[in-house]
Design an enzyme around this catalytic site. Sequence first.
Site, short mmCIF file in Angstrom:
data_model
loop_
_atom_site.label_atom_id
_atom_site.label_comp_id
_atom_site.label_asym_id
_atom_site.label_seq_id
_atom_site.Cartn_x
_atom_site.Cartn_y
_atom_site.Cartn_z
CB SER A 88 -0.94 0.00 1.21
OG SER A 88 -0.21 -0.18 2.39
CG HIS A 121 -3.36 -1.13 -2.89
ND1 HIS A 121 -3.58 0.22 -2.70
CD2 HIS A 121 -3.27 -1.66 -1.65
CE1 HIS A 121 -3.61 0.48 -1.41
NE2 HIS A 121 -3.44 -0.63 -0.75
CD GLU A 133 -5.24 2.63 -5.21
OE1 GLU A 133 -5.79 3.71 -4.96
OE2 GLU A 133 -4.13 2.32 -4.73
CG ASN A 164 -3.52 4.76 1.24
OD1 ASN A 164 -4.58 4.87 1.86
ND2 ASN A 164 -2.83 3.64 1.22
P1 NAI Z 1 -0.54 -9.10 8.34
O1 NAI Z 1 0.51 -8.80 9.32
O2 NAI Z 1 -1.92 -9.38 8.79
O3 NAI Z 1 -0.06 -10.40 7.48
C1 NAI Z 1 1.20 -10.52 6.91
C2 NAI Z 1 1.55 -12.01 6.89
O4 NAI Z 1 2.74 -12.18 6.12
C3 NAI Z 1 1.83 -12.58 8.26
O5 NAI Z 1 1.01 -13.72 8.47
C4 NAI Z 1 3.32 -12.93 8.22
O6 NAI Z 1 3.62 -14.10 8.95
C5 NAI Z 1 3.53 -13.15 6.75
N1 NAI Z 1 4.92 -12.95 6.29
C6 NAI Z 1 5.78 -11.98 6.67
N2 NAI Z 1 6.92 -12.11 5.98
C7 NAI Z 1 6.78 -13.15 5.15
C8 NAI Z 1 7.59 -13.74 4.14
N3 NAI Z 1 8.81 -13.31 3.89
N4 NAI Z 1 7.11 -14.80 3.47
C9 NAI Z 1 5.88 -15.28 3.71
N5 NAI Z 1 5.06 -14.76 4.64
C10 NAI Z 1 5.51 -13.69 5.34
O7 NAI Z 1 -0.49 -7.92 7.27
P2 NAI Z 1 -1.64 -7.44 6.28
O8 NAI Z 1 -2.42 -6.39 6.93
O9 NAI Z 1 -2.34 -8.61 5.71
O10 NAI Z 1 -0.77 -6.72 5.15
C11 NAI Z 1 -0.03 -7.44 4.20
C12 NAI Z 1 0.38 -6.52 3.07
O11 NAI Z 1 -0.78 -5.91 2.50
C13 NAI Z 1 1.31 -5.37 3.43
O12 NAI Z 1 2.18 -5.15 2.35
C14 NAI Z 1 0.36 -4.22 3.62
O13 NAI Z 1 0.95 -2.98 3.41
C15 NAI Z 1 -0.64 -4.50 2.51
N6 NAI Z 1 -1.96 -3.90 2.71
C16 NAI Z 1 -2.57 -3.90 3.93
C17 NAI Z 1 -3.82 -3.32 4.10
C18 NAI Z 1 -4.49 -3.35 5.43
O14 NAI Z 1 -5.47 -2.61 5.60
N7 NAI Z 1 -4.08 -4.16 6.37
C19 NAI Z 1 -4.53 -2.69 2.97
C20 NAI Z 1 -3.84 -2.82 1.72
C21 NAI Z 1 -2.59 -3.36 1.62
#
Ligand code: NAI
Length: 525
Positions: free
Chosen positions: A123, A144, A156, A194
């Site tokens: 994001s 996105h 997006e 954003n």
């Molecule tokens: P989250 O923390 O809930 O989940 C991330 C997951 O990735 C975790 O389960 C973690 O164990 C895993 N992980 C970390 N490093 C890893 C790797 N090298 N290989 C495999 N798995 C790995 O985070 P969330 O909220 O789901 O966000 C994920 C992505 O999506 C980020 O890039 C964030 O910026 C993006 N994003 C998040 C939004 C939100 O509202 N939470 C909205 C839009 C995008």
Amino acid sequence: MAALDKASVVAVIGSGAMGSGIAQVAAAAGHTVKLYDTRAEAVHKAIADIAKVYQKLVHKERMSAADAQAATARLQAADGLAGMADAALVVEAIVENLDVKRSLFADLEGIVGDECILATNTSSISVTAIAARLRRPQRLVGMHFFNPVPLMALVEVISGLATEPAVAETVSDTAVAWGKNPVYAKSTPGFIVNRVARPYYAEGLRLLNEQAADAATIDAVMREAGGFRMGPFELMDLIGHDVNYSVTQSVFNAYYSDPRFTPSVIQQELVNAGFLGRKSGRGFYAYGDGAVVPPAQSEAAQARPEYVSYSVEPGASGASCVTDAVLARFQERGIAVTLRKASEAHGHAAAIVQEHAPAFHCNGAAVYLTDGRSATQRAADNKHPDTVVFDLAYDYGKATRIAIAAADQCSASAYSAVVGLFQAAGFAVTKLDDVPGLAVMRTVAMLANEAADAVNQGVCSAQGADVAMQKGVNYPRGPLAWADAVGVDRIATVLGNLAAAYGEDRYRVSPLLRRKQASGAKFHA
Ligand code: NAI
């Protein structure tokens, strides 16, 4: 280009909030979905949770039992990246860190076929930068999604400098096949949503900082007059101040401290205090047992005035669309509305109509839609002390609240008459302190300005900007369609007056808005 075939395998890396939502949507759309996470338990939890969601949809009769069973069967836990070799699309939703994402995609390039599309759900990180060290950077694209993925329609589709247009098209078409509403964007800080949404929070925070009203009152104005689903303060409390503040800071830094994105010290203090919003039990509001929602401030009931009059400048084309809508509501509620020629109006009116005909007169008060000047400034400019300004509403026919401000010079009796008038027309009346541009007008003008700049800089189309804000953050109307409806000229005037009032570059008018103002063209034909 067409969407990915349903028979294609989709890999989702990261099974947190976003990854599991993406997997749920992709499997429901017919793909075999392979889920991987460095924490194996996260994958198993995600699959179990998604299966439960499908069952709920079956109970609500929004999915057949057979479809739910088949979609659940299509979800596969992968115990390593090696299992992703047959994927046609990999969507990455891991931790928001450039180095970690780069290293993941470098590993994937050694595993997947050359035609496999690599998508990142980042994001805030440059899609160009994530792709930079790949053997085939042209196949990496931003996809996105918005949280919660199954409920938010927007995707997006973000192209970095190297992204091949055909790759972005396939991802966009695939998003459509998954029931989403994709919009194209160029990889720039904040992408569309954003970036364009920043003023929604920033103007709210500035209004609070300038003591225009308290948070609950501003929220009520934005909901009940502006038509937004949530006011800025309750929304920031929901998002979390740590998250919202860090997005603002990252966009501000990425645009080299452009004052348009300046973060707020009010929000910084909330973060300092650990008052992060709902998740910590306290933000602008208190949450949890015994918490009470503070009421919005509304003016006490005032007498209903007998009539209002409006005067039209000789030779002018008549009242504006806004004035028409407000006067129509007064008339509907049985208030006499009379047209007076400017020459017959109160002695002072001749001076007033030289700038803009006021929306109307009521008991000696000249009442205007805000043009970005404070009521006090306008009263001084027009040499007419009894001046009241009112705010923009999304729909004057249906709004339940209206914000107004009185000039410091305005008499109590003239002000009360205007309050009584709006109350007689069925509005709850909120008095804001006399801030330039009031709340809804100032926010909408800044949203439209930001959207116009994004379009001007080739980040997205006007249509894309509007769809993004409606589908990504539920705005009642796209900011550029809103500018068209209110009048591009009026929006540019509001911004110009805000710039003059504050002497800040923050309110500079987008060159595209200026251009539309000069040509008289709209954003949407
Ligand atoms: P989250 O923390 O809930 O989940 C991330 C997951 O990735 C975790 O389960 C973690 O164990 C895993 N992980 C970390 N490093 C890893 C790797 N090298 N290989 C495999 N798995 C790995 O985070 P969330 O909220 O789901 O966000 C994920 C992505 O999506 C980020 O890039 C964030 O910026 C993006 N994003 C998040 C939004 C939100 O509202 N939470 C909205 C839009 C995008």
